[in-house]
Design a protein around this motif. Structure first.
Motif, PDB file in Angstrom:
ATOM      1  N   UNK A  26      39.022   7.579  22.874  1.00 45.43           N
ATOM      2  CA  UNK A  26      39.872   7.747  21.689  1.00 45.43           C
ATOM      3  C   UNK A  26      39.011   7.893  20.439  1.00 45.43           C
ATOM      4  N   UNK A  27      39.534   8.649  19.476  1.00 45.86           N
ATOM      5  CA  UNK A  27      38.808   8.898  18.242  1.00 45.86           C
ATOM      6  C   UNK A  27      39.676   8.533  17.047  1.00 45.86           C
TER       7      UNK A  27
ATOM      8  N   UNK B 224      48.467  11.591  20.012  1.00 44.70           N
ATOM      9  CA  UNK B 224      48.138  10.859  18.787  1.00 44.70           C
ATOM     10  C   UNK B 224      48.786   9.480  18.884  1.00 44.70           C
ATOM     11  N   UNK B 225      47.960   8.468  19.067  1.00 48.27           N
ATOM     12  CA  UNK B 225      48.472   7.109  19.280  1.00 48.27           C
ATOM     13  C   UNK B 225      48.962   6.472  17.986  1.00 48.27           C
ATOM     14  N   UNK B 226      48.322   6.855  16.876  1.00 47.34           N
ATOM     15  CA  UNK B 226      48.665   6.235  15.587  1.00 47.34           C
ATOM     16  C   UNK B 226      48.467   7.260  14.478  1.00 47.34           C
ATOM     17  N   UNK B 227      49.417   7.311  13.530  1.00 41.37           N
ATOM     18  CA  UNK B 227      49.325   8.239  12.403  1.00 41.37           C
ATOM     19  C   UNK B 227      49.805   7.498  11.164  1.00 41.37           C
TER      20      UNK B 227
ATOM     21  N   UNK C  10      44.577   7.867  15.093  1.00 41.21           N
ATOM     22  CA  UNK C  10      43.850   7.560  16.318  1.00 41.21           C
ATOM     23  C   UNK C  10      44.380   8.528  17.367  1.00 41.21           C
ATOM     24  N   UNK C  11      43.484   9.311  17.967  1.00 38.47           N
ATOM     25  CA  UNK C  11      43.956  10.387  18.826  1.00 38.47           C
ATOM     26  C   UNK C  11      43.074  10.559  20.054  1.00 38.47           C
ATOM     27  N   UNK C  12      43.552  11.381  20.985  1.00 37.60           N
ATOM     28  CA  UNK C  12      42.815  11.670  22.198  1.00 37.60           C
ATOM     29  C   UNK C  12      41.977  12.924  22.060  1.00 37.60           C
ATOM     30  N   UNK C  13      41.282  13.250  23.129  1.00 35.19           N
ATOM     31  CA  UNK C  13      40.396  14.402  23.186  1.00 35.19           C
ATOM     32  C   UNK C  13      41.159  15.695  22.901  1.00 35.19           C
TER      33      UNK C  13
ATOM     34  N   UNK D 286      35.138  11.253  10.634  1.00 31.56           N
ATOM     35  CA  UNK D 286      35.410  10.566  11.905  1.00 31.56           C
ATOM     36  C   UNK D 286      34.756   9.191  11.852  1.00 31.56           C
ATOM     37  N   UNK D 287      35.543   8.158  12.060  1.00 28.23           N
ATOM     38  CA  UNK D 287      35.026   6.794  11.910  1.00 28.23           C
ATOM     39  C   UNK D 287      34.811   6.073  13.236  1.00 28.23           C
TER      40      UNK D 287
END
Length: 329
Positions: A74-75, A156-159, A175-178, A204-205
């Motif tokens: 996750x990024x 996208x898990x969190x926006x 927080x998102x996926x590839x 990107x953190x």
């Protein structure tokens, strides 16, 4: 019979979690770090656009074998969307394609975020590295072609809306996926809000399992290099141009302190700690019994460590670790 080619560089291994500067390309970053560390091999775990800053995990040596596990992580991105314009590249670099005098209010923005949370379909930007019929989309777009890129599923898990800067811009974090394109989010949200939008800053953190605390800046790298004067470059016959000094062993001992262990990117896998005798068996490619009260009995993928160092990646079947990839000591 031809002799095997001599490897260029030294067998240094580990992760350098670079805080990539704005305007530096990902490939440029890999080349620079590989040269500074004198590494045989180097690669990155996920491209970061030149106009973006932040986390670019770089793998050296044996760590390049673990890159896929980090790429799939996750990024977290923090970014600013500027309203009122849509640009050809969906960021600062492109030309203005559409414009609007409309501006969204906070309530409209918040009401839209659930549409872009969860599993969504997303069309990558025209200027992206997606391959269409064997060609990169950005090459086709630069030639003036309108590229028909099919929508792809991303997660996208969190926006979160972080801040309304002014009526022309807002700051978000996801927080998102590839495979998620932040530039596409700005484009699509701007269209939905009737005002158009593009990315004016992007950072990107996080790239799981690495966090902001793991990041190393170019300034910290320069400080490490400055601990010992750089060696004078050796002149080449017939080359009158001044050459840049190249780091050597005295500098590497300080640079290597910035590296995380080769196994640092494998937190998503079950981990087992093995004894010296078991490590010797695994190092020879042989299966070994997994011991310990909390040791997994079955796992499609797991990693074995010896004395805090990554030893192997393999599977666990009926309490037996079977190595698939063994790492150099």
């Amino acid at each position: 019979m031809s002799r095997p080619r001599k490897k260029k560089g030294r067998p240094v291994s580990g992760w350098l979690v670079l805080d990539k500067p704005y305007r530096m390309g990902s490939t440029e970053a890999v080349s620079k770090i590989k040269w500074l560390f004198g590494a045989e091999k180097a690669g990155h775990a996920g491209t970061l656009d030149p106009l973006a800053s932040g986390m670019l995990p770089l793998a050296l040596g044996e760590a390049t074998k673990t890159v896929p596990y980090v790429q799939d992580g996750a990024k977290v991105y923090r970014f600013t969307i500027s309203w009122g314009e849509e640009r050809t590249t969906d960021d600062l670099e492109g030309e203005v394609a559409k414009s609007s005098d409309q501006r969204p209010d906070k309530e409209s923005i918040l009401a839209l975020l659930p549409k872009y949370t969860g599993i969504i379909m997303q069309v990558p930007p025209q200027f992206s590295a997606i391959k269409i019929a064997g060609e990169r989309a950005y090459d086709m777009a630069r030639d003036g072609e309108t590229v028909d890129i099919p929508a792809r599923e991303v997660e996208i898990a969190r926006f979160d809306l972080i801040e309304i800067v002014d009526e022309d811009s807002a700051v978000f974090e996801i927080e998102c996926g590839k495979g998620t394109y932040v530039r596409s989010l700005a484009r699509d949200m701007g269209r939905d809000l009737g005002c158009y939008g593009y990315i004016s800053s992007l950072r990107r953190t996080e790239v799981y399992p690495f966090t902001e605390e793991d990041m190393v800046t170019m300034e910290e790298i320069e400080e490490a290099l400055a601990q010992v004067p750089m060696p004078e470059p050796e002149p080449r016959e017939g080359d009158e141009r001044p050459r840049s000094p190249k780091p050597g062993p005295d500098q590497w001992k300080f640079l290597d302190k910035l590296l995380l262990d080769t196994g640092a990117g494998l937190e998503s896998l079950p981990q087992i700690i093995v004894s010296d005798d078991t490590a010797a068996r695994i190092r020879s490619g042989n299966p070994a019994i997994v011991r310990g009260r909390d040791a997994p009995v079955e796992a499609d993928e797991a990693c074995a460590f010896s004395h805090g160092k990554l030893l192997a990646i393999g599977s666990i079947e009926a309490g037996m670790f079977r190595p698939k990839r063994v790492f150099a000591a």
